[in-house]
Design an enzyme around this catalytic site. Structure first.
Site, PDB file in Angstrom:
ATOM      1  N   HIS A  89       0.837  -1.202   0.000  1.00 25.92           N
ATOM      2  CA  HIS A  89       0.000   0.000   0.000  1.00 25.92           C
ATOM      3  C   HIS A  89       0.868   1.245   0.000  1.00 25.92           C
ATOM      4  CE1 HIS A  89      -3.228  -2.779   1.765  1.00 25.92           C
ATOM      5  NE2 HIS A  89      -3.425  -2.623   0.467  1.00 25.92           N
ATOM      6  N   GLU A 149       1.808   3.690   2.970  1.00 24.41           N
ATOM      7  CA  GLU A 149       2.348   3.109   4.204  1.00 24.41           C
ATOM      8  C   GLU A 149       3.876   3.143   4.172  1.00 24.41           C
ATOM      9  OE1 GLU A 149       0.152  -0.607   4.356  1.00 24.41           O
ATOM     10  OE2 GLU A 149      -1.748   0.469   4.249  1.00 24.41           O
ATOM     11  N   GLU A 171       1.205  -5.087  10.942  1.00 24.05           N
ATOM     12  CA  GLU A 171       0.766  -3.692  10.816  1.00 24.05           C
ATOM     13  C   GLU A 171       1.586  -2.888  11.818  1.00 24.05           C
ATOM     14  OE1 GLU A 171      -1.707  -2.318   8.884  1.00 24.05           O
ATOM     15  OE2 GLU A 171      -3.137  -3.926   8.438  1.00 24.05           O
ATOM     16  N   HIS A 205       2.812  -3.696   6.722  1.00 27.18           N
ATOM     17  CA  HIS A 205       1.807  -2.662   6.438  1.00 27.18           C
ATOM     18  C   HIS A 205       1.822  -1.661   7.594  1.00 27.18           C
ATOM     19  CE1 HIS A 205      -0.623  -4.460   3.085  1.00 27.18           C
ATOM     20  NE2 HIS A 205       0.044  -5.537   3.462  1.00 27.18           N
TER      21      HIS A 205
END
Ligand code: 0X9
Ligand code: CA
Ligand code: ZN
Length: 426
Positions: free
Chosen positions: A164, A167, A365, A291
């Site tokens: 992404h 990010e 994450e 992420h």
């Protein structure tokens, strides 16, 4: 970039003319809001098709355009404007030092830094071009191992960053792993042992076109830059892999305007094909895809709430990584099965790698440290502490892979076999 910029302005004009309000191409009118996490929100989350930034402290952070706010009001979903960050910049963010992306890497800065590492440490660093992005940038993989030019019978581990675009911290963590291993190989016997006994593959930037767009045009861009027609751009690279792609139409979208658009077919995007081809040409024993943000360690399945048949083992390794991370700076990373979090996902990379070979496959994450500045805008000073804590998780996963690795032995009477065959799903 000129071409995309023009496209952007054109798209914007069309939107104004038609009176619609697509948040992705209309950043000026988007705001960041938060919604309390609840079961009723989970029930509606797919239908609402929001642009989710991350989850933190029981709240879900959302980038919302006027049409999204209308939808939320109609559905009676309460939200709070996050005032300090309610105006996401459409133009580049200026850092006090280091230009528009500060200490974070652009595509060219990353290319240079990887090639410099290879030049400085030719025996343990080798850079590979594993395919082109849609806009013809190179997707690079960096291999770290002793006798790096040779394929040795050693445990192979894969680290991915930046599916992404926005990010940014997810580029830095895997890249810095490679740099750290190379720079400490000669002086740190523990690092030397890890590097000697494994082959570590790092793809820090899976989505280079998206990253460049976030630097030069729109900081909150998520997908790649596929032109889907009708002024809709981008496929979500983390919804385009080939396991249970698009299943039940929940956890990814067939709407090209959606932030979780899965593309026209599994592996329709060159970025996912590059990762697929690398994966299939190796024999990885573990992988992490980075992420941001939510400060959590997730494992398959993402496409269903049902646990995999290796749930206990996945959880055990996640718990160990979480403990290792917490020991560094005290930050607690929660862990659990992806599908049991707020939303389902299908076509994500970890479901695919896990389905292919059954290896431990994780999404990490990274944390939203700079809460006021806002998750994706982790300060430059936060790069190092976030890297340091994740270094502990990454080295523990490498160590785990080495410990569980049994070299392929040609003797057919020998019961030992390659670990990936033990993990393999039937
Ligand atoms: O949605 C994603 O692809 C990942 N989150 S992000 O906010 N960085 O976009 C998470 C994938 C893990 N799967 C689930 N949480 N179901
Ligand atoms: Ca080697
Ligand atoms: Zn992401």
């Amino acid at each position: 970039m000129l071409k995309t910029k023009t496209g952007f302005i054109l798209a914007f004009a069309v939107l104004l003319a038609s009176g619609t309000a697509l948040r992705a191409e209309n950043p000026e009118r988007s705001v960041i809001i938060s919604i309390a996490k609840s079961i009723s929100l989970a029930d509606k989350i797919d239908a609402l098709d929001l642009d989710l930034l991350g989850e933190w402290n029981g709240k879900v952070y959302v980038l919302a355009g006027p049409a999204d706010l209308e939808k939320l009001e109609k559905e009676n979903v309460a939200y709070i404007p996050e005032t300090p960050r309610s105006t996401p910049p459409s133009s580049p963010v200026l850092f006090p030092q280091g230009g528009i992306n500060g200490a974070y890497h652009s595509y060219l800065e990353l290319e240079t830094d990887m090639l410099v590492l290879q030049q400085k440490y030719p025996n343990i660093v080798k850079v590979f071009d594993i395919g082109d992005s849609l806009e013809k940038r190179n997707i690079y993989a960096m291999k770290i191992s002793d006798n790096v030019a040779l394929e040795e019978d050693e445990a192979e581990v894969l680290f991915l960053g930046c599916h992404h675009a926005r990010e940014w911290i997810s580029v830095e963590v895997p890249f810095l792993l490679g740099k750290y291993l190379a720079e400490n190989y000669a002086t740190n016997p523990d690092i030397k042992r890890l590097v000697d006994q494994s082959e570590i593959w790092i793809v820090p930037l899976v989505n280079p076109d998206g990253l460049e767009y976030t630097i030069h045009v729109y900081r909150y861009w998520r997908k790649n830059r596929r032109d889907n027609g009708k002024s809709n751009f981008g496929v979500d690279i983390n919804r385009n892999y080939g396991y249970k792609w698009g299943i039940d139409n929940a956890g990814s979208s067939l709407n090209p305007a959606s932030e979780v658009y899965r593309g026209t077919a599994a592996f329709s995007e060159p970025e996912t094909r590059a990762v697929r081809d690398l994966f299939l040409s190796k024999d990885f024993q573990a992988m992490i895809s980075f992420h941001s943000f939510s400060q959590v360690i997730l494992y398959p399945w993402g496409y269903t709430k049902l646990p995999s048949d290796k749930d206990a083992q996945m959880k055990e390794i996640a718990a160990e990584m979480s403990a290792k991370i917490q020991a560094v700076n005290g930050r607690l990373y929660d862990y659990g099965q992806s599908g049991t979090s707020l939303y389902l996902t299908n076509g994500d990379v970890t479901d695919w790698t896990f389905a292919m070979t059954g290896i431990p496959s994780y999404t990490i994450e990274l944390p939203p440290i700079d809460e006021i500045g806002g998750g994706f805008f982790n300060r430059q000073e936060d790069i190092d502490p976030v890297f340091r804590e994740n270094l502990a998780a990454m080295t523990s996963l490498i160590e785990h892979s080495i410990q569980n690795y049994l070299p392929v032995v040609p003797n057919p009477f020998d019961l030992r076999t390659n670990i990936s065959k033990i993990f393999k799903k039937d």
